[in-house]
Scaffold this active site. Structure first.
Site, short mmCIF file in Angstrom:
data_model
loop_
_atom_site.label_atom_id
_atom_site.label_comp_id
_atom_site.label_asym_id
_atom_site.label_seq_id
_atom_site.Cartn_x
_atom_site.Cartn_y
_atom_site.Cartn_z
N VAL A 64 14.71 -0.04 -71.15
CA VAL A 64 15.18 0.39 -72.47
C VAL A 64 14.06 0.52 -73.49
CG1 VAL A 64 17.51 -0.54 -72.22
CG2 VAL A 64 15.70 -1.99 -73.17
N TYR A 65 12.87 -0.01 -73.21
CA TYR A 65 11.79 0.08 -74.19
C TYR A 65 11.40 1.55 -74.39
CZ TYR A 65 11.10 -4.99 -73.58
OH TYR A 65 11.27 -6.36 -73.52
N SER A 66 11.66 2.03 -75.59
CA SER A 66 11.42 3.45 -75.91
C SER A 66 12.08 4.37 -74.89
CB SER A 66 9.92 3.75 -76.02
OG SER A 66 9.37 3.07 -77.13
N ASN A 67 13.26 3.93 -74.42
CA ASN A 67 14.08 4.74 -73.51
C ASN A 67 13.30 5.18 -72.26
OD1 ASN A 67 16.57 5.90 -72.86
ND2 ASN A 67 15.92 7.91 -73.59
#
Length: 345
Positions: A64-67
């Site tokens: 999920v970090y920066s998608n």
């Protein structure tokens, strides 16, 4: 740099772990990342190289970090720098929303199988060393999640599994299921722990010690509050000004900062280094995750491993950051002759 055994395994990981939440130029995919991310590929390469040169072999990211951009940039950085896959212990996480569909999140077998393949592709590797469930799924049965993760370990796509942001009872339940059914077990918990927020010590730390589960600490500086930039008189500009997280009892936090300034001056170090050193001195901590947008921040954090706090220092910091007693803790203490020590046993 020292190296610790990861949970009940033979894998050795550095006491500092490089966090990658800052990787990604725009923080795309979620407005929250805009306040945290901002490092481009050139900056990522510089940060990863300095971390590896300092002896860090443990790197943590999440889908999920920066998608997904953080995973992609990390994988590209390892390639750009020519770092051997065996020299990096890569940890990533699944659970959060990665699409608009009803099954694009959670701990279901379907989502896990889709998520792991996507992470492997972004990272540019054939295996993930530590695959962690990033949150608590209130719907999917624990057995379904564990069986899917066990299959990933058996397939070789994943070597070890862990969990993040779970309650003590659910971790205990999962460990029991794994033992009974012969599944791979959670070897680590990634959790919030800091001198300004020691809630983990109530129930979770004793569980980890009892079952030999490793602890990876996220946000040891309480979202930058313990960086030394903030005072009672007025918050400085920074991440906390734009994104006031994690929740902190600020009166207690500022008491801790006041005490750490005195200790930092005595050791010729910084408040941030003392805050990190305090966590590193706790015997139940396996690795402390540090993140940075700039090399200068990383350099400051790296020096925390050289800060040797005395027993008096630790006692002072333990006292100023002590949690208020809660039931049944105060009853257990009364019936057993005093406060329970938090030890390595």
């Amino acid at each position: 740099m020292r190296y610790n055994q990861m949970g009940n395994t033979g894998l050795k990981v550095s006491e500092l772990c490089l966090g990658t939440m800052t990787f990604g130029e725009t923080g795309e995919g979620n407005p929250m990342w805009g306040a945290i991310a901002g490092v481009d590929q050139t900056g990522v390469d510089a940060i990863v190289k300095r971390a590896i040169d300092a002896g860090i072999n443990f790197i943590d990211t999440a889908n999920v970090y920066s998608n997904g951009v953080s995973e992609q940039m990390l994988g590209q950085s390892l390639k750009n720098l020519g770092i051997k896959r065996t020299d990096a212990v890569i940890a990533t996480k699944f659970f959060g929303t990665m699409g608009s569909g009803p099954n694009d999140r959670g701990g279901s077998r379907g989502h896990i199988m889709d998520a792991v393949d996507a992470s492997l592709t972004r990272l540019g590797t054939d295996h993930i060393d530590l695959y962690q469930m990033h949150g608590t799924d209130m719907v999917t049965p624990v057995d379904e999640t564990l069986r899917a993760l066990d299959d990933l370990v058996s397939s070789g796509k994943v070597r070890y599994i862990g969990v993040s942001n779970w309650m003590a009872w659910k971790i205990a339940k999962a460990l029991g299921r794994s033992e009974t059914k012969g599944y791979a077990r959670f070897e680590t918990l990634q959790a919030y722990y800091t001198i300004a927020g020691r809630d983990l010590e109530r129930d979770i730390v004793p569980l980890l010690q009892s079952e030999n589960v490793g602890l990876m600490v996220w946000s040891p500086l309480a979202g930058g509050l313990l960086s030394g930039k903030y005072t009672r008189d007025g918050d400085s500009e920074g991440r906390r000004a734009a994104f006031d997280f994690p929740p902190v009892n600020k009166d207690r936090a500022y008491d801790c900062i006041d005490a750490m300034r005195v200790i930092a001056d005595a050791h010729g170090s910084t408040v941030a280094q003392v805050a990190l050193a305090y966590i590193l001195h706790k015997p139940f901590v396996t690795s402390v995750i540090i993140g940075a947008k700039r090399i200068e921040q990383l350099e400051d954090n790296l020096q925390a491993v050289d800060v040797r706090l005395t027993a008096e220092d630790m006692a002072t910091l333990d006292q100023v950051s002590a949690l208020p007693q809660e039931y049944p803790g105060w009853m257990i203490d009364m019936q057993n002759g005093g406060p329970r020590p938090v030890s390595s046993n």
